[in-house]
Design a protein around this motif. Sequence first.
Motif, PDB file in Angstrom:
ATOM      1  N   SER A 130      50.843 -59.435  14.683  1.00 36.56           N
ATOM      2  CA  SER A 130      51.345 -60.738  15.115  1.00 36.56           C
ATOM      3  C   SER A 130      52.037 -60.645  16.471  1.00 36.56           C
ATOM      4  N   ASP A 131      52.859 -59.609  16.655  1.00 28.36           N
ATOM      5  CA  ASP A 131      53.560 -59.435  17.936  1.00 28.36           C
ATOM      6  C   ASP A 131      52.588 -59.212  19.078  1.00 28.36           C
ATOM      7  N   GLN A 132      51.541 -58.442  18.821  1.00 24.71           N
ATOM      8  CA  GLN A 132      50.547 -58.198  19.866  1.00 24.71           C
ATOM      9  C   GLN A 132      49.808 -59.481  20.229  1.00 24.71           C
ATOM     10  N   LEU A 133      49.455 -60.253  19.230  1.00 24.07           N
ATOM     11  CA  LEU A 133      48.755 -61.509  19.487  1.00 24.07           C
ATOM     12  C   LEU A 133      49.610 -62.458  20.304  1.00 24.07           C
ATOM     13  N   ASP A 134      50.905 -62.473  20.046  1.00 22.72           N
ATOM     14  CA  ASP A 134      51.812 -63.361  20.773  1.00 22.72           C
ATOM     15  C   ASP A 134      51.943 -62.976  22.242  1.00 22.72           C
ATOM     16  N   SER A 135      51.722 -61.721  22.546  1.00 24.25           N
ATOM     17  CA  SER A 135      51.925 -61.251  23.921  1.00 24.25           C
ATOM     18  C   SER A 135      50.645 -61.219  24.741  1.00 24.25           C
ATOM     19  N   LEU A 136      49.506 -61.385  24.083  1.00 25.89           N
ATOM     20  CA  LEU A 136      48.237 -61.310  24.785  1.00 25.89           C
ATOM     21  C   LEU A 136      47.862 -62.641  25.431  1.00 25.89           C
ATOM     22  N   THR A 137      47.041 -62.558  26.476  1.00 27.62           N
ATOM     23  CA  THR A 137      46.455 -63.742  27.108  1.00 27.62           C
ATOM     24  C   THR A 137      44.940 -63.674  26.942  1.00 27.62           C
ATOM     25  N   GLY A 138      44.261 -64.745  27.304  1.00 29.76           N
ATOM     26  CA  GLY A 138      42.813 -64.758  27.224  1.00 29.76           C
ATOM     27  C   GLY A 138      42.163 -63.590  27.952  1.00 29.76           C
ATOM     28  N   PRO A 139      42.512 -63.365  29.241  1.00 35.69           N
ATOM     29  CA  PRO A 139      41.938 -62.210  29.951  1.00 35.69           C
ATOM     30  C   PRO A 139      42.280 -60.885  29.286  1.00 35.69           C
ATOM     31  N   ASP A 140      43.497 -60.768  28.756  1.00 35.23           N
ATOM     32  CA  ASP A 140      43.878 -59.535  28.048  1.00 35.23           C
ATOM     33  C   ASP A 140      42.949 -59.275  26.873  1.00 35.23           C
ATOM     34  N   VAL A 141      42.692 -60.334  26.103  1.00 36.57           N
ATOM     35  CA  VAL A 141      41.848 -60.185  24.925  1.00 36.57           C
ATOM     36  C   VAL A 141      40.432 -59.823  25.344  1.00 36.57           C
ATOM     37  N   PHE A 142      39.940 -60.468  26.394  1.00 36.35           N
ATOM     38  CA  PHE A 142      38.596 -60.169  26.878  1.00 36.35           C
ATOM     39  C   PHE A 142      38.490 -58.700  27.271  1.00 36.35           C
ATOM     40  N   LEU A 143      39.452 -58.207  28.039  1.00 39.49           N
ATOM     41  CA  LEU A 143      39.434 -56.818  28.470  1.00 39.49           C
ATOM     42  C   LEU A 143      39.556 -55.864  27.290  1.00 39.49           C
ATOM     43  N   THR A 144      40.492 -56.160  26.396  1.00 42.82           N
ATOM     44  CA  THR A 144      40.698 -55.300  25.240  1.00 42.82           C
ATOM     45  C   THR A 144      39.474 -55.284  24.342  1.00 42.82           C
ATOM     46  N   ALA A 145      38.837 -56.453  24.204  1.00 46.85           N
ATOM     47  CA  ALA A 145      37.647 -56.549  23.363  1.00 46.85           C
ATOM     48  C   ALA A 145      36.527 -55.667  23.898  1.00 46.85           C
ATOM     49  N   LEU A 146      36.380 -55.631  25.212  1.00 46.93           N
ATOM     50  CA  LEU A 146      35.363 -54.784  25.810  1.00 46.93           C
ATOM     51  C   LEU A 146      35.711 -53.308  25.644  1.00 46.93           C
ATOM     52  N   GLU A 147      36.967 -52.967  25.921  1.00 44.42           N
ATOM     53  CA  GLU A 147      37.387 -51.568  25.917  1.00 44.42           C
ATOM     54  C   GLU A 147      37.411 -50.974  24.508  1.00 44.42           C
ATOM     55  N   ASP A 148      37.773 -51.780  23.528  1.00 49.14           N
ATOM     56  CA  ASP A 148      37.926 -51.270  22.167  1.00 49.14           C
ATOM     57  C   ASP A 148      36.702 -51.491  21.292  1.00 49.14           C
ATOM     58  N   GLY A 149      35.643 -52.035  21.871  1.00 52.25           N
ATOM     59  CA  GLY A 149      34.436 -52.240  21.086  1.00 52.25           C
ATOM     60  C   GLY A 149      34.548 -53.376  20.093  1.00 52.25           C
ATOM     61  N   LEU A 150      35.413 -54.361  20.396  1.00 55.05           N
ATOM     62  CA  LEU A 150      35.556 -55.502  19.498  1.00 55.05           C
ATOM     63  C   LEU A 150      34.302 -56.355  19.504  1.00 55.05           C
ATOM     64  N   MET A 151      33.515 -56.233  20.581  1.00 56.98           N
ATOM     65  CA  MET A 151      32.277 -56.992  20.678  1.00 56.98           C
ATOM     66  C   MET A 151      31.099 -56.126  20.250  1.00 56.98           C
ATOM     67  N   PHE A 152      30.028 -56.790  19.917  1.00 52.21           N
ATOM     68  CA  PHE A 152      28.823 -56.072  19.544  1.00 52.21           C
ATOM     69  C   PHE A 152      28.158 -55.467  20.772  1.00 52.21           C
ATOM     70  N   SER A 153      27.390 -54.424  20.530  1.00 56.02           N
ATOM     71  CA  SER A 153      26.585 -53.861  21.607  1.00 56.02           C
ATOM     72  C   SER A 153      25.378 -54.758  21.847  1.00 56.02           C
ATOM     73  N   PRO A 154      24.840 -54.744  23.075  1.00 57.46           N
ATOM     74  CA  PRO A 154      23.661 -55.573  23.359  1.00 57.46           C
ATOM     75  C   PRO A 154      22.454 -55.080  22.584  1.00 57.46           C
ATOM     76  N   VAL A 155      21.563 -55.990  22.294  1.00 59.65           N
ATOM     77  CA  VAL A 155      20.366 -55.666  21.527  1.00 59.65           C
ATOM     78  C   VAL A 155      19.138 -56.057  22.341  1.00 59.65           C
ATOM     79  N   GLY A 156      18.266 -55.111  22.576  1.00 57.90           N
ATOM     80  CA  GLY A 156      17.019 -55.438  23.257  1.00 57.90           C
ATOM     81  C   GLY A 156      17.231 -55.879  24.700  1.00 57.90           C
ATOM     82  N   GLU A 157      16.285 -56.620  25.211  1.00 56.03           N
ATOM     83  CA  GLU A 157      16.323 -57.110  26.579  1.00 56.03           C
ATOM     84  C   GLU A 157      16.121 -58.616  26.592  1.00 56.03           C
TER      85      GLU A 157
END
Length: 247
Positions: A130-157
């Motif tokens: 909860s504390d982390q969510l309160d301190s994050l911003t949209g760009p923070d989440v985007f960056l963290t999501a990329l760095e921590d693998g929160l997003m899926f890997s691309p599939v195909g082309e």
Amino acid sequence: MLSDHMIRPLALLLFIGLLAAACTTAADTTTTVATAPSTTAPTATTTSTTMPASTTTTVSPIVGEIRGTLDAYSTALAEADAETAVRYVDRETLELFDDLLLLASSNVHADDLDFLDAFLVLRFRHRFTSDQLDSLTGPDVFLTALEDGLMFSPVGELSFDAFNIIDDEATGEIAGSPAMWFSLEDGVWKIALGRTFDEYSSVLSLSLEAAALNSAGEGATRSDALLALLTELEGVDVDPSILAGPR
């Protein structure tokens, strides 16, 4: 459990950030560019790299700029350079992350959200306190999501066979239908992942819910399906309390 062949097609459009990483420029692609004010009918110019040598063709500079953005974004992702990658997405995308962050940090129950929003919110609640969510911003989440693998890997082309450009907006099209959106911001073409997500969110939500409920088995509730899907993708047990709010 959801099989790999079920998850992967959903993943291509499900999670916002890595869609462009699957985009490639095919050498034999024919590109149709429509450039016209919104008050007039678009005019189309067709270009191809496979035309006879005696034929002179031109490609709109805008198409080159959009492809340059896609290439730079894809390169940044391949190099795990999230700070560079975020420069190639538009403000609407980051605002979408802001909205998801607000939902994740609130006490809204997952059952009060559509299935896709609920799934994304639960991923944030699982990954952040909860504390982390309160301190994050949209760009923070985007960056963290990329760095921590929160997003899926691309599939195909994903190779666009046309671009439709009108004023400050553009779409990359496949078989005559828009597959990705782009917007011109401060003179730079950026990837409108938020717009792409919005266009497909309803059908993705319904498809993902149906697949998850089917995988969870007879008698499973919507919440059961959400937790089962998240557990499978995270590879660890998920605290069911995050259904009602952050940790």
